[in-house]
Design an enzyme around this catalytic site. Sequence first.
Site, PDB file in Angstrom:
ATOM      1  CG  ASP A 128      -0.267   2.882  -1.193  1.00  0.00           C
ATOM      2  OD1 ASP A 128      -0.467   2.675   0.065  1.00  0.00           O
ATOM      3  OD2 ASP A 128       0.755   2.321  -1.594  1.00  0.00           O
ATOM      4  CG  ASP A 129      -1.958   6.139  -5.605  1.00  0.00           C
ATOM      5  OD1 ASP A 129      -0.741   6.272  -4.917  1.00  0.00           O
ATOM      6  OD2 ASP A 129      -1.947   5.392  -6.611  1.00  0.00           O
ATOM      7  CG  HIS A 175       1.591   6.994  -1.151  1.00  0.00           C
ATOM      8  ND1 HIS A 175       2.716   5.906  -1.078  1.00  0.00           N
ATOM      9  CD2 HIS A 175       1.078   6.679  -2.301  1.00  0.00           C
ATOM     10  CE1 HIS A 175       2.607   5.029  -2.099  1.00  0.00           C
ATOM     11  NE2 HIS A 175       1.710   5.806  -3.167  1.00  0.00           N
ATOM     12  CG  HIS A 179       2.569   8.070  -6.676  1.00  0.00           C
ATOM     13  ND1 HIS A 179       3.433   7.330  -7.595  1.00  0.00           N
ATOM     14  CD2 HIS A 179       1.935   7.270  -5.788  1.00  0.00           C
ATOM     15  CE1 HIS A 179       2.783   6.065  -7.220  1.00  0.00           C
ATOM     16  NE2 HIS A 179       2.024   5.912  -6.421  1.00  0.00           N
ATOM     17  CE1 TYR A 216       5.051   4.116  -9.430  1.00  0.00           C
ATOM     18  CE2 TYR A 216       6.700   5.811  -8.443  1.00  0.00           C
ATOM     19  CZ  TYR A 216       5.735   5.514  -9.569  1.00  0.00           C
ATOM     20  OH  TYR A 216       4.930   6.813 -10.040  1.00  0.00           O
ATOM     21  CG  HIS A 277      -3.259   1.489  -5.513  1.00  0.00           C
ATOM     22  ND1 HIS A 277      -3.034   0.091  -5.601  1.00  0.00           N
ATOM     23  CD2 HIS A 277      -2.313   2.070  -5.297  1.00  0.00           C
ATOM     24  CE1 HIS A 277      -1.636   0.283  -5.830  1.00  0.00           C
ATOM     25  NE2 HIS A 277      -1.206   1.261  -5.513  1.00  0.00           N
TER      26      HIS A 277
END
Length: 318
Positions: A128-129, A175, A179, A216, A277
């Site tokens: 992720d991210d 995603h 965020h 999350y 991540h």
Amino acid sequence: MKFPISVLDHLSCKQVALLTAVVASVSAASNDSGVGQPVGGLISVRVGHSQTPFPEWLTEFTGLKEWPGIDPPYIPMDFIDFDQIPDYRSYEQGVCGANPRESCSFDCDHCVAPDDVFTCSKLSQTFDDGPSLATERLLDNLDHKTTFFNLGINIVNYPDVYKKILDGGHLVGTHTWSHPFLPSLSNEKIIAQLQWSIWAMNATGHHLPKWFRPPYGAIDNRVRAISRMFGLQAVLWDHDTFDWQLLVEDQSLRTEESIYRDIQDWKQSGTGLILEHDGAFKTVQVGINVGRILGNDQMTVAECVGGSDYIKSFQQEG
């Protein structure tokens, strides 16, 4: 030099691109279900870097001429039916009990809907991210196909890295744009987070995403209803490395060794989706090591459920 998200929120992407910053707000959020995640994602920008050009088709549709900042504007879309969105209350991160359990909150109650993807028949990594500069190191050390859940704002700020992900045959899902904790937002703001992330993927990679990981793991049936209108399918996880805890000042929260011990335990069952991540070099190095422990017999999320990679891919110009 670091800038808080509250500062970046007042800038356009063009202005943000003039700054060199990696914004990481990664203090823990805890709740009774044990589904904890950091308080913020990793937003990456750098000086002198060419963004994805803002396409003419998007100007015609939105009336805008540049990518938005952290808080993207809501643009009405005719396929969004507000009457089909459940009337559940918004709630802040770490605050549960605002809605009945039938709202099926993953972050509060670890509830999964029938169409949520949360496991895999082969133990497989997901990241992720990104994309970020750290993602490039990860790509250079991966010998298997994996799934990346990218932030739209990072995609347009790192289009070269995004294209390198695609060139490597990896799968990309959304995603969101920047965020946020989606259940805390209005319906319009949730729509904005999804629509701008999708437009970023379309403009940069010429495809529409199928897979969606909520930041999350914050998703309930209100968020699901909105995401389904975009044709998205939620992807969660059953194994969490909590690798983001390596980035906080309190180093007693998590160590690399504890992550590797967990990986060895999960390897015994041989199944599941692992949350990692790729927004920071430290977590990327751990991801590389985890890949070496697991080996290359892994699946993308689409392969896990026998689904398609994208809703649609478009012919690239030129």
